[in-house]
Motif scaffolding. Structure first.
Motif, PDB file in Angstrom:
ATOM      1  N   GLU A  25       0.831  -1.205   0.000  1.00  0.00           N
ATOM      2  CA  GLU A  25       0.000   0.000   0.000  1.00  0.00           C
ATOM      3  C   GLU A  25       0.865   1.254   0.000  1.00  0.00           C
ATOM      4  N   VAL A  26       1.939   1.216   0.791  1.00  0.00           N
ATOM      5  CA  VAL A  26       2.835   2.366   0.856  1.00  0.00           C
ATOM      6  C   VAL A  26       3.500   2.603  -0.501  1.00  0.00           C
ATOM      7  N   LYS A  27       3.884   1.530  -1.176  1.00  0.00           N
ATOM      8  CA  LYS A  27       4.510   1.686  -2.494  1.00  0.00           C
ATOM      9  C   LYS A  27       3.555   2.357  -3.471  1.00  0.00           C
ATOM     10  N   ARG A  28       2.293   1.900  -3.452  1.00  0.00           N
ATOM     11  CA  ARG A  28       1.306   2.521  -4.344  1.00  0.00           C
ATOM     12  C   ARG A  28       1.108   3.985  -3.979  1.00  0.00           C
ATOM     13  N   GLY A  29       0.974   4.258  -2.669  1.00  0.00           N
ATOM     14  CA  GLY A  29       0.788   5.640  -2.233  1.00  0.00           C
ATOM     15  C   GLY A  29       2.002   6.498  -2.535  1.00  0.00           C
ATOM     16  N   THR A  30       3.187   5.926  -2.316  1.00  0.00           N
ATOM     17  CA  THR A  30       4.415   6.679  -2.578  1.00  0.00           C
ATOM     18  C   THR A  30       4.532   7.034  -4.054  1.00  0.00           C
ATOM     19  N   ALA A  31       4.191   6.080  -4.907  1.00  0.00           N
ATOM     20  CA  ALA A  31       4.250   6.342  -6.351  1.00  0.00           C
ATOM     21  C   ALA A  31       3.332   7.497  -6.722  1.00  0.00           C
ATOM     22  N   GLY A  32       2.116   7.515  -6.141  1.00  0.00           N
ATOM     23  CA  GLY A  32       1.170   8.594  -6.431  1.00  0.00           C
ATOM     24  C   GLY A  32       1.649   9.932  -5.917  1.00  0.00           C
ATOM     25  N   VAL A  33       2.191   9.932  -4.691  1.00  0.00           N
ATOM     26  CA  VAL A  33       2.661  11.187  -4.091  1.00  0.00           C
ATOM     27  C   VAL A  33       3.872  11.723  -4.847  1.00  0.00           C
ATOM     28  N   ILE A  34       4.788  10.834  -5.223  1.00  0.00           N
ATOM     29  CA  ILE A  34       5.965  11.276  -5.986  1.00  0.00           C
ATOM     30  C   ILE A  34       5.546  11.819  -7.350  1.00  0.00           C
ATOM     31  N   ALA A  35       4.538  11.170  -7.944  1.00  0.00           N
ATOM     32  CA  ALA A  35       4.044  11.668  -9.229  1.00  0.00           C
ATOM     33  C   ALA A  35       3.457  13.072  -9.070  1.00  0.00           C
ATOM     34  N   GLU A  36       2.744  13.297  -7.967  1.00  0.00           N
ATOM     35  CA  GLU A  36       2.187  14.631  -7.709  1.00  0.00           C
ATOM     36  C   GLU A  36       3.309  15.643  -7.470  1.00  0.00           C
ATOM     37  N   GLU A  37       4.349  15.223  -6.737  1.00  0.00           N
ATOM     38  CA  GLU A  37       5.491  16.095  -6.510  1.00  0.00           C
ATOM     39  C   GLU A  37       6.143  16.470  -7.841  1.00  0.00           C
ATOM     40  N   THR A  38       6.292  15.480  -8.714  1.00  0.00           N
ATOM     41  CA  THR A  38       6.906  15.727 -10.019  1.00  0.00           C
ATOM     42  C   THR A  38       6.046  16.680 -10.857  1.00  0.00           C
TER      43      THR A  38
END
Length: 225
Positions: A42-55
């Protein structure tokens, strides 16, 4: 509860404290590993989304900064061309973009902070999972030894009762042997004495037996043949 809302609970969790609460560590460690692995996914999925938003927000900030720089350059060119009116238009556009850029910077700062938290949570979960995997074999081995020792203790505690039963059986065997010896002695006493003369009388009273050939020869002699 969202993944970011759970951040503090996960980041502050103590693996050693959780292990101390386990009633059966050999089973609970597998369960805890499954839960941590699910959290990590779950953290990996969330991290991917948050990093994408940061980018994404960083890209918008960079694009806005480029636009601001572009209109600042146009304003300077207009001034060099003695066109103050055109320079004012470019400056106004530049200021408008700078106001938008301030909001974009705020959004980017929040996205960056979330990304940092997600990376921390990801790294901690990976570390916890690796730690549990490394300790699982040791924990299971200790539990197995403990269970074996418990069984040995239970057997040892009942050894006194077992020895008592064995001693009782031994006494019964001795009693049975004594009864058998007495019965054999009584049977021997009840047996009538053997009459030796009687036995010899039967031996010598018996007629001699001849074979067929011997009896044939005897008959021939009697007939003079």
């Amino acid at each position: 509860m969202g993944i970011l809302d759970r951040f503090n609970d996960i980041i502050k969790s103590n693996v050693n404290a959780l292990l101390d609460k386990m009633e059966d560590p050999s089973k609970m460690i597998d369960q805890h590993l499954r839960e941590l692995t699910e959290d990590l996914a779950e953290v990996k999925r969330g991290t991917a989304g948050v990093i994408a938003e940061e980018t994404r927000t960083k890209r918008l900030v960079d694009e806005n900064a480029a636009e601001v720089a572009k209109y600042a350059d146009f304003a300077k060119r207009a001034l060099l061309a003695k066109n103050d009116g055109d320079a004012k238009v470019f400056i106004a556009k530049k200021q408008e973009l700078e106001n938008v850029g301030a909001g974009l910077m705020t959004a980017y700062a929040a996205a960056h902070e979330n990304a940092v938290k997600m990376r921390q949570m990801h790294d901690k979960l990976v570390s916890d999972i690796e730690s549990l995997k490394n300790r699982r074999a040791m924990i299971k081995a200790k539990v197995a030894v403990a269970k074996t020792q418990k069984k040995i203790n239970e057997v040892s505690s009942s050894a006194g009762k077992t020895q008592g039963a064995i001693d009782a059986v031994g006494r019964l065997e001795e009693k049975a042997q004594k009864m058998l010896d007495e019965a054999n002695a009584m049977a021997e006493l009840n047996t009538e004495p053997t009459d030796k003369a009687k036995a010899l009388e039967e031996k010598y009273a018996a007629k001699s037996s001849f074979s067929v050939d011997e009896e044939l020869e005897q008959m021939k002699k009697e007939l003079g043949i």
